[in-house]
Design a protein around this motif. Sequence first.
Motif, PDB file in Angstrom:
ATOM      1  N   GLN A  24       3.887  -4.895  19.397  1.00  0.00           N
ATOM      2  CA  GLN A  24       3.970  -6.289  18.964  1.00  0.00           C
ATOM      3  C   GLN A  24       5.408  -6.681  18.678  1.00  0.00           C
ATOM      4  O   GLN A  24       5.715  -7.858  18.590  1.00  0.00           O
ATOM      5  N   PHE A  25       6.277  -5.687  18.496  1.00  0.00           N
ATOM      6  CA  PHE A  25       7.663  -5.973  18.148  1.00  0.00           C
ATOM      7  C   PHE A  25       8.569  -5.738  19.344  1.00  0.00           C
ATOM      8  O   PHE A  25       8.409  -4.751  20.057  1.00  0.00           O
ATOM      9  N   ASP A  30      13.095  -4.718  14.677  1.00  0.00           N
ATOM     10  CA  ASP A  30      12.247  -5.832  14.248  1.00  0.00           C
ATOM     11  C   ASP A  30      11.066  -5.340  13.417  1.00  0.00           C
ATOM     12  O   ASP A  30      10.675  -5.980  12.438  1.00  0.00           O
ATOM     13  N   LYS A  33      12.465  -4.455   9.990  1.00  0.00           N
ATOM     14  CA  LYS A  33      12.777  -5.681   9.250  1.00  0.00           C
ATOM     15  C   LYS A  33      11.478  -6.370   8.797  1.00  0.00           C
ATOM     16  O   LYS A  33      11.393  -6.884   7.678  1.00  0.00           O
ATOM     17  N   TYR A  34      10.494  -6.354   9.675  1.00  0.00           N
ATOM     18  CA  TYR A  34       9.204  -6.980   9.366  1.00  0.00           C
ATOM     19  C   TYR A  34       8.518  -6.278   8.197  1.00  0.00           C
ATOM     20  O   TYR A  34       8.100  -6.907   7.233  1.00  0.00           O
ATOM     21  N   GLY A  37      10.426  -6.794   4.978  1.00  0.00           N
ATOM     22  CA  GLY A  37      10.253  -8.171   4.511  1.00  0.00           C
ATOM     23  C   GLY A  37       8.877  -8.381   3.914  1.00  0.00           C
ATOM     24  O   GLY A  37       8.733  -8.948   2.813  1.00  0.00           O
ATOM     25  N   ALA A  38       7.856  -7.918   4.620  1.00  0.00           N
ATOM     26  CA  ALA A  38       6.481  -8.097   4.146  1.00  0.00           C
ATOM     27  C   ALA A  38       6.262  -7.355   2.824  1.00  0.00           C
ATOM     28  O   ALA A  38       5.646  -7.898   1.894  1.00  0.00           O
ATOM     29  N   PHE A  40       8.530  -6.551   0.606  1.00  0.00           N
ATOM     30  CA  PHE A  40       9.283  -7.169  -0.488  1.00  0.00           C
ATOM     31  C   PHE A  40       8.603  -8.449  -0.980  1.00  0.00           C
ATOM     32  O   PHE A  40       8.468  -8.661  -2.197  1.00  0.00           O
ATOM     33  N   VAL A  41       8.181  -9.288  -0.042  1.00  0.00           N
ATOM     34  CA  VAL A  41       7.464 -10.520  -0.435  1.00  0.00           C
ATOM     35  C   VAL A  41       6.219 -10.137  -1.239  1.00  0.00           C
ATOM     36  O   VAL A  41       5.934 -10.698  -2.299  1.00  0.00           O
ATOM     37  N   GLN A  44       6.919  -9.074  -4.851  1.00  0.00           N
ATOM     38  CA  GLN A  44       7.223 -10.157  -5.782  1.00  0.00           C
ATOM     39  C   GLN A  44       5.940 -10.778  -6.338  1.00  0.00           C
ATOM     40  O   GLN A  44       5.830 -11.031  -7.536  1.00  0.00           O
ATOM     41  N   THR A  73      -3.154 -12.043   1.717  1.00  0.00           N
ATOM     42  CA  THR A  73      -2.631 -12.030   3.092  1.00  0.00           C
ATOM     43  C   THR A  73      -1.605 -10.917   3.269  1.00  0.00           C
ATOM     44  O   THR A  73      -1.649 -10.164   4.251  1.00  0.00           O
ATOM     45  N   MET A  74      -0.689 -10.795   2.297  1.00  0.00           N
ATOM     46  CA  MET A  74       0.435  -9.867   2.469  1.00  0.00           C
ATOM     47  C   MET A  74       0.004  -8.405   2.575  1.00  0.00           C
ATOM     48  O   MET A  74       0.651  -7.637   3.299  1.00  0.00           O
ATOM     49  N   LEU A  77      -0.338  -6.901   6.108  1.00  0.00           N
ATOM     50  CA  LEU A  77       0.702  -7.003   7.125  1.00  0.00           C
ATOM     51  C   LEU A  77       1.574  -5.778   7.410  1.00  0.00           C
ATOM     52  O   LEU A  77       1.852  -5.499   8.578  1.00  0.00           O
ATOM     53  N   LYS A  90      13.674   2.710   5.014  1.00  0.00           N
ATOM     54  CA  LYS A  90      13.473   3.560   3.844  1.00  0.00           C
ATOM     55  C   LYS A  90      12.307   4.525   4.025  1.00  0.00           C
ATOM     56  O   LYS A  90      11.985   5.309   3.127  1.00  0.00           O
TER      57      LYS A  90
END
Lengths: 149, 149
Positions: A24-25, A30, A33-34, A37-38, A40-41, A44, A73-74, A77, A90
Amino acid sequence: MKKILPALLVAASAALLAAPASAQFAKSEDAIKYRQGALFVMSQHFGRLGAMANGKAPFDAKVAQENAAVLETMVKLPWAAFGDGTEGGKAKPEVWKEKAKFTEHADKFQAESAKLVAAAKTGDLAQLKNAFGPAAQSCKACHDAFRNR
Amino acid sequence: MKKILPALLVAASAALLAAPASAQFAKSEDAIKYRQGALFVMSQHFGRLGAMANGKAPFDAKVAQENAAVLETMVKLPWAAFGDGTEGGKAKPEVWKEKAKFTEHADKFQAESAKLVAAAKTGDLAQLKNAFGPAAQSCKACHDAFRNR
């Protein structure tokens, strides 16, 4: 032949759609990074529920419900972004070397998070408090085993 | 006094909850990391819908619906992370200097994305194709004005 060709094309399309998630990437950077990002969001919104569960932020049922909706949702992912060939970031090599164990941890986290989401959606602080601990524990267990510091 | 104090505390709590969105982040680096993460995750799901809309990937109604469902959550997230004091990352200073214009672009993008999500959920490729262009255009317009290359 006229009938076989469309059937082959359908099969080829199905194979393409069933390709490993890493496909998919466009490139492994990518995927890294995806997932970062997912995660980390997610962290939070998870943390905002935790702050309320632990009395570090005032409890507000609506805010808890909003954060739970995003968390719902998160949590689905990041996992597709740990496909073959996406080693790095990491993530410890064990993610790929001990796939069954990693999946078990990820599944446990998702199950505990689903309980946390359900608890937060009730708008009842006591339920939020009860569900937060096990969910946070399942984050930590996976990080301890599979994430570099 | 006994009656005033609780009232003051309630007012103080309300003010805390109504604090600027930036206050949701422990530090400005977290806000930057959050918005970059949310925008990147969003871009991947947006791009998968685009690939189907543009014929670069085989159309699959279920895959389109899954990506639309994620997009629906993701489009709401980045904006709260552009609060005062969170300048930096790839964001141009204009985000903060021309707030009304930035908000207008963000709102336009969200409106076009909502149409894209609705179109993708129908499972009809023609509708997906129609909705994708304006949504992609609204991404680009905001990036051109507010993101450093």
